[in-house]
Design an enzyme around this catalytic site. Sequence first.
Site, PDB file in Angstrom:
ATOM      1  N   ASP A  94     -24.509 -30.076  28.883  1.00 27.85           N
ATOM      2  CA  ASP A  94     -24.899 -29.786  27.501  1.00 27.85           C
ATOM      3  C   ASP A  94     -24.599 -28.327  27.174  1.00 27.85           C
ATOM      4  O   ASP A  94     -24.445 -27.491  28.064  1.00 27.85           O
ATOM      5  CB  ASP A  94     -26.381 -30.093  27.252  1.00 27.85           C
ATOM      6  CG  ASP A  94     -27.335 -29.197  28.048  1.00 27.85           C
ATOM      7  OD1 ASP A  94     -27.031 -28.904  29.228  1.00 27.85           O
ATOM      8  OD2 ASP A  94     -28.373 -28.780  27.505  1.00 27.85           O
ATOM      9  N   GLU A 159     -30.272 -28.828  30.018  1.00 27.94           N
ATOM     10  CA  GLU A 159     -30.580 -27.494  30.543  1.00 27.94           C
ATOM     11  C   GLU A 159     -30.836 -26.519  29.419  1.00 27.94           C
ATOM     12  O   GLU A 159     -31.742 -25.690  29.493  1.00 27.94           O
ATOM     13  CB  GLU A 159     -29.414 -27.002  31.422  1.00 27.94           C
ATOM     14  CG  GLU A 159     -29.800 -25.845  32.342  1.00 27.94           C
ATOM     15  CD  GLU A 159     -29.704 -24.483  31.689  1.00 27.94           C
ATOM     16  OE1 GLU A 159     -30.255 -23.520  32.261  1.00 27.94           O
ATOM     17  OE2 GLU A 159     -29.089 -24.357  30.621  1.00 27.94           O
TER      18      GLU A 159
HETATM   19  N1  BES Z   1     -26.450 -20.286  32.335  1.00 26.49           N
HETATM   20  C1  BES Z   1     -27.673 -19.946  31.712  1.00 26.49           C
HETATM   21  C2  BES Z   1     -28.597 -19.132  32.579  1.00 26.49           C
HETATM   22  C3  BES Z   1     -28.012 -17.797  32.846  1.00 26.49           C
HETATM   23  C4  BES Z   1     -27.843 -16.919  31.807  1.00 26.49           C
HETATM   24  C5  BES Z   1     -27.617 -17.456  34.097  1.00 26.49           C
HETATM   25  C6  BES Z   1     -27.241 -15.716  32.034  1.00 26.49           C
HETATM   26  C7  BES Z   1     -27.017 -16.257  34.331  1.00 26.49           C
HETATM   27  C8  BES Z   1     -26.789 -15.396  33.288  1.00 26.49           C
HETATM   28  C9  BES Z   1     -28.383 -21.184  31.256  1.00 26.49           C
HETATM   29  O1  BES Z   1     -27.533 -22.147  30.721  1.00 26.49           O
HETATM   30  C10 BES Z   1     -29.328 -20.786  30.157  1.00 26.49           C
HETATM   31  O2  BES Z   1     -28.888 -20.345  29.140  1.00 26.49           O
HETATM   32  N2  BES Z   1     -30.605 -20.976  30.383  1.00 26.49           N
HETATM   33  C11 BES Z   1     -31.574 -20.806  29.370  1.00 26.49           C
HETATM   34  C12 BES Z   1     -32.771 -21.559  29.841  1.00 26.49           C
HETATM   35  C13 BES Z   1     -33.726 -21.919  28.773  1.00 26.49           C
HETATM   36  C14 BES Z   1     -33.107 -22.722  27.664  1.00 26.49           C
HETATM   37  C15 BES Z   1     -34.895 -22.654  29.368  1.00 26.49           C
HETATM   38  C16 BES Z   1     -31.892 -19.350  29.147  1.00 26.49           C
HETATM   39  O3  BES Z   1     -31.855 -18.533  30.076  1.00 26.49           O
HETATM   40  O4  BES Z   1     -32.166 -19.000  28.000  1.00 26.49           O
HETATM   41 ZN    ZN Z   2     -27.084 -21.413  28.613  1.00 28.73          ZN
END
Ligand code: BES
Ligand code: ZN
Length: 461
Positions: A94, A159
Amino acid sequence: MTTPFVPADLDQWLAAHQQDALDELFAFLRIPSVSARSEHAGDCRAAAQWLADRLTHAGFTASIMDTPGHPVVLGEWRGAGPDAPTLLVYGHYDVQPAEPLELWTSPAFAPEIRDGRIYARGSVDDKGQLYLHVKALEAHLAVRGTLPVNVIVLAEGEEEVGSEHLEAFLEEHRERLRCDGVVISDSTMFAPGVPSILSSLRGLAYVQIDVRGASSDLHSGMYGGAVVNPAMALARILSTLHDEHGRVAIAGFYDAVQAWPDAVRAQMRTLPFDEEHFRAETGAPALGGETGYTVLERLWTRPTCEVNGLLSGYTGEGAKTVLPAVAMAKVSCRLVPDQDPKAVERLIAEHVARVTPPGVTATVTALHGGRPWRAELGGPLHDAGVVALEAAFGTTPVITGEGGSIPVVGDFERILGAPVLLMGFGLPGENAHAPDEWIAVENFRQGMRAAATLFDAYARG
Ligand code: BES
Ligand code: ZN
């Protein structure tokens, strides 16, 4: 120790199939699998189906498994036999909404390569980083007809909206998902050419604050000054969230925060980080935050409280003299060990109740959350990750922290009892969640080589 190398047979196959890999990734990126929007539910399913088909093509048994939300794709290859170890590769198909669409140089769901970068929503977060594993696995099965370990690929479609149903999915399928380690590529490298292994992620507690005043919008001349304005009340509430040192001023907020291990902080200080370069890349006139901490410490080791969105009153063209009836804010806190998302949600609600001025009501609704995570570095999976990254990039990986969240990482450790290796191939400035998101073609390529090497390195021990 000799420099590790990418096995030549796999490397040749990946080089010969590089264009196919890009074409296939482009097809994946064209599917607008935006999990937050119900009108894209069909696209999420289409992305799941596309991925399942690619896994089948690679030689996996693939199933699409329904959840109360978007489906999970489960790929399995168990040809190494019951006594061999099993690695699980996790990723998400997603993506975040692409708006504001007018700020994209090329359309979000029409991938395009410019200056060695693949531009599209999901290119780096996370379709590109997920698909490079699929190609690496395909390389093994195409060249050798086998893999040195059993492999499970688990790709979810929620996610970006908090992985709400994945914890229950892991509980329900605990036996089937039993594994010796989890590999995730959904993060960034410290800098170009500097492969990185993540040692921590922040958690998240996300709430919505609704402030209500009069039962409908009012004429601001006939009522203004006598009826409390919810927009002003909300501004006052939000202004109490921090003190003048940039610390979060919610009572009890820091109670569970653990001191960061000295060794990790010391290691962090050895990373060549240029705060001015970081500032310039954001375009902000100056940096801010909690006093007494470096930028990397603020990002990786300290919790935050941020406003993510605000809505109230008239925001259209021109002027309208109105006293709004409601005001709303989306607020989220990034958390560090051992803060608990549910506990922080409660603290926010108590705080808002305490500071809401008379004349309005305020409600706090929890949206989603995730626990913070810190790795136990070392062990066979971590060591294999070091070897694989060094083989692909020709240089030893650095250990970094991360300010973002991947809520399910802690669940993997807790429910499956398996260590997690986070090796990401994004880069600073990649515009994840923003217009013009990109992944470097070079990192997509090196990522495939590193992923392919990982399985051999792990099996060798
Ligand atoms: N890939 C990201 C997490 C991430 C961001 C890892 C920057 C390393 C660097 C993931 O898809 C994400 O965006 N996670 C969300 C989680 C939330 C929706 C619960 C986030 O961090 O905002
Ligand atoms: Zn993300």
